[in-house]
Motif scaffolding. Structure first.
Motif, short mmCIF file in Angstrom:
data_model
loop_
_atom_site.label_atom_id
_atom_site.label_comp_id
_atom_site.label_asym_id
_atom_site.label_seq_id
_atom_site.Cartn_x
_atom_site.Cartn_y
_atom_site.Cartn_z
N UNK A 125 0.72 -1.13 0.11
CA UNK A 125 0.03 -0.11 0.05
C UNK A 125 0.81 1.11 -0.12
N UNK A 126 0.52 2.36 -0.72
CA UNK A 126 1.12 3.46 -0.92
C UNK A 126 0.09 4.45 -0.37
N UNK A 127 0.68 5.70 0.02
CA UNK A 127 -0.11 6.82 0.52
C UNK A 127 0.22 8.19 -0.32
N UNK A 128 -0.34 8.25 -1.62
CA UNK A 128 0.45 9.55 -2.32
C UNK A 128 0.38 10.63 -1.53
N UNK A 129 -0.74 11.12 -0.79
CA UNK A 129 -0.65 12.31 -0.02
C UNK A 129 -0.85 11.83 1.64
N UNK A 130 0.21 12.25 2.29
CA UNK A 130 0.44 11.86 3.78
C UNK A 130 -1.06 12.12 4.29
N UNK A 131 -1.57 11.30 5.15
CA UNK A 131 -2.78 11.04 5.99
C UNK A 131 -3.96 11.08 5.13
N UNK A 132 -3.68 11.04 3.76
CA UNK A 132 -5.01 10.63 3.15
C UNK A 132 -5.15 9.36 2.48
N UNK A 133 -6.38 8.78 1.78
CA UNK A 133 -6.16 7.36 1.56
C UNK A 133 -5.31 6.53 0.88
N UNK A 134 -5.10 5.34 1.13
CA UNK A 134 -4.11 4.40 0.48
C UNK A 134 -4.45 4.04 -1.04
N UNK A 135 -3.48 3.66 -1.68
CA UNK A 135 -3.52 2.99 -2.97
C UNK A 135 -2.94 1.41 -2.89
N UNK A 136 -3.67 0.54 -3.05
CA UNK A 136 -3.17 -0.96 -3.38
C UNK A 136 -2.37 -1.20 -4.55
N UNK A 137 -1.25 -1.52 -4.46
CA UNK A 137 -0.50 -1.74 -5.80
C UNK A 137 0.13 -3.07 -5.82
N UNK A 138 0.35 -3.67 -6.97
CA UNK A 138 1.00 -5.03 -7.29
C UNK A 138 2.53 -5.03 -7.18
N UNK A 139 3.17 -3.78 -7.36
CA UNK A 139 4.48 -3.68 -7.40
C UNK A 139 4.76 -2.24 -6.86
N UNK A 140 6.07 -1.90 -6.43
CA UNK A 140 6.63 -0.75 -6.08
C UNK A 140 7.82 -0.70 -6.23
N UNK A 141 8.42 0.58 -6.70
CA UNK A 141 9.94 0.75 -7.08
C UNK A 141 10.81 1.49 -5.63
N UNK A 142 11.77 1.19 -5.33
CA UNK A 142 12.55 1.72 -4.18
C UNK A 142 13.25 2.91 -4.68
N UNK A 143 13.02 4.02 -4.00
CA UNK A 143 13.73 5.19 -4.29
C UNK A 143 15.16 5.21 -3.65
N UNK A 144 16.13 6.22 -4.13
CA UNK A 144 17.54 6.11 -3.50
C UNK A 144 17.45 6.23 -1.98
N UNK A 145 16.14 6.98 -1.47
CA UNK A 145 16.17 7.43 -0.20
C UNK A 145 15.78 5.99 0.71
N UNK A 146 15.27 5.11 -0.03
CA UNK A 146 14.71 3.90 0.73
C UNK A 146 13.29 3.83 0.71
N UNK A 147 12.70 4.87 0.39
CA UNK A 147 11.21 4.98 0.28
C UNK A 147 10.70 4.38 -0.81
N UNK A 148 9.34 4.11 -0.73
CA UNK A 148 8.52 3.55 -1.94
C UNK A 148 8.23 4.70 -2.91
N UNK A 149 8.35 4.56 -4.11
CA UNK A 149 7.94 5.45 -5.38
C UNK A 149 6.56 5.96 -4.89
N UNK A 150 6.34 7.37 -4.59
CA UNK A 150 5.05 7.96 -4.77
C UNK A 150 4.45 7.78 -3.37
N UNK A 151 5.11 7.14 -2.16
CA UNK A 151 4.66 7.09 -0.88
C UNK A 151 4.74 8.32 -0.08
#
Length: 271
Positions: A9-35
């Motif tokens: 699950x990713x949360x594109x806007x902090x504190x708002x609703x989630x999106x369930x995804x089948x895959x997620x790319x890792x950013x250099x910071x270690x976060x999930x892309x778009x989370x």
């Protein structure tokens, strides 16, 4: 059954609703892309989130597949609006400011997003069995409602309740584990805030939520849990880091999960 990645699950806007995804790319910071890539701020530079403003629970949000267009709906009303996140940002901010009753700005960070724990910028991890167990502590609480309250990124299947407590150890040491081809460092159990005590859709407080949670969590602590990390028991899920070497790799739903080792952190985590 071996541990596996059951849901992302990713949360594109902090504190708002989630999106369930089948895959997620890792950013250099270690976060999930778009989370938590976007966040709302007030004029003082403070987050506009559910910790500070319970009205956010009534705000439903959905996105188009490319995460360019945001649809908002005030639950229980017929008030709806659609905005392009970039082209219509002033209009979006005006709509949100009117809803909250004070000026609101939308900010974006594509590098790290806006994590709660600046020392653990990776995705949060919980197991499906844990959510099922914790939901059972509260009358008429569904597993999905507990999932919405805890807001974790990664859900592990094929394991018993609180299995993820194995993904952290004593302070200053890290549990190295792997999901698919991605290496993780388990940092610490996640300290919960006021948000899980409220209904995710209405903001209504569940009576004695924290008191019940703390008592049950203490009584349910497994033998594999490092109990010294619990100065209190209002903690659930695991905060992580992902080494910069993993940037660009992809997490896939169904990936195998393996615990590798425990050590001092000896890899550079991107700032």
């Amino acid at each position: 059954m071996s541990p596996y990645l059951e849901a992302i699950s990713i949360y594109p806007i902090k504190s708002l609703d989630k999106i369930d995804v089948n895959l997620a790319r890792i950013l250099e910071s270690g976060a999930l892309e778009h989370d938590r890539e976007f966040a709302l701020f007030d004029e003082q530079g403070h987050f506009v989130n559910a910790k500070r403003n319970a009205k956010i629970h009534l705000l439903r949000s959905t996105f188009d597949p490319n995460l360019k267009t945001l649809s908002l709906h005030i639950q229980g009303t017929d008030q709806k609006a659609i905005f392009h996140l970039h082209d219509q940002q002033p209009s979006l901010e005006a709509w949100l400011s009117d809803y909250f009753g004070f000026p609101v700005k939308l900010m974006q960070n594509t590098i790290t997003g806006f994590p709660d724990d600046l020392n653990a910028k990776g995705p949060t991890v919980v197991s499906t069995a844990t959510l099922e167990e914790v939901a059972s502590w509260f009358p008429n609480m569904s597993v999905d409602e507990m999932r919405l309250r805890m807001r974790a990124n990664i859900e592990i299947g094929g394991v018993p309740a609180f299995w993820e407590d194995q993904l952290f150890t004593e302070a200053g040491k890290y549990v190295h584990f792997q999901i698919g081809e991605v290496l993780f460092e388990g940092v610490n159990p996640c300290q919960r805030c006021v948000v899980p005590s409220r209904d995710s859709q209405t903001g209504k407080v569940t009576t004695h939520f924290q008191k019940v949670f703390v008592a049950k969590r203490k009584d349910s602590l497994p033998s594999w849990t490092t109990s010294t990390r619990f100065n209190h028991f209002y903690k659930l899920s695991v905060n992580t880091n992902i080494p910069a070497s993993e940037a660009g790799k992809i997490l896939h739903q169904g990936d195998e999960v393996k615990i590798l080792s425990v050590s001092q952190s000896n890899v550079r985590i991107a700032d």
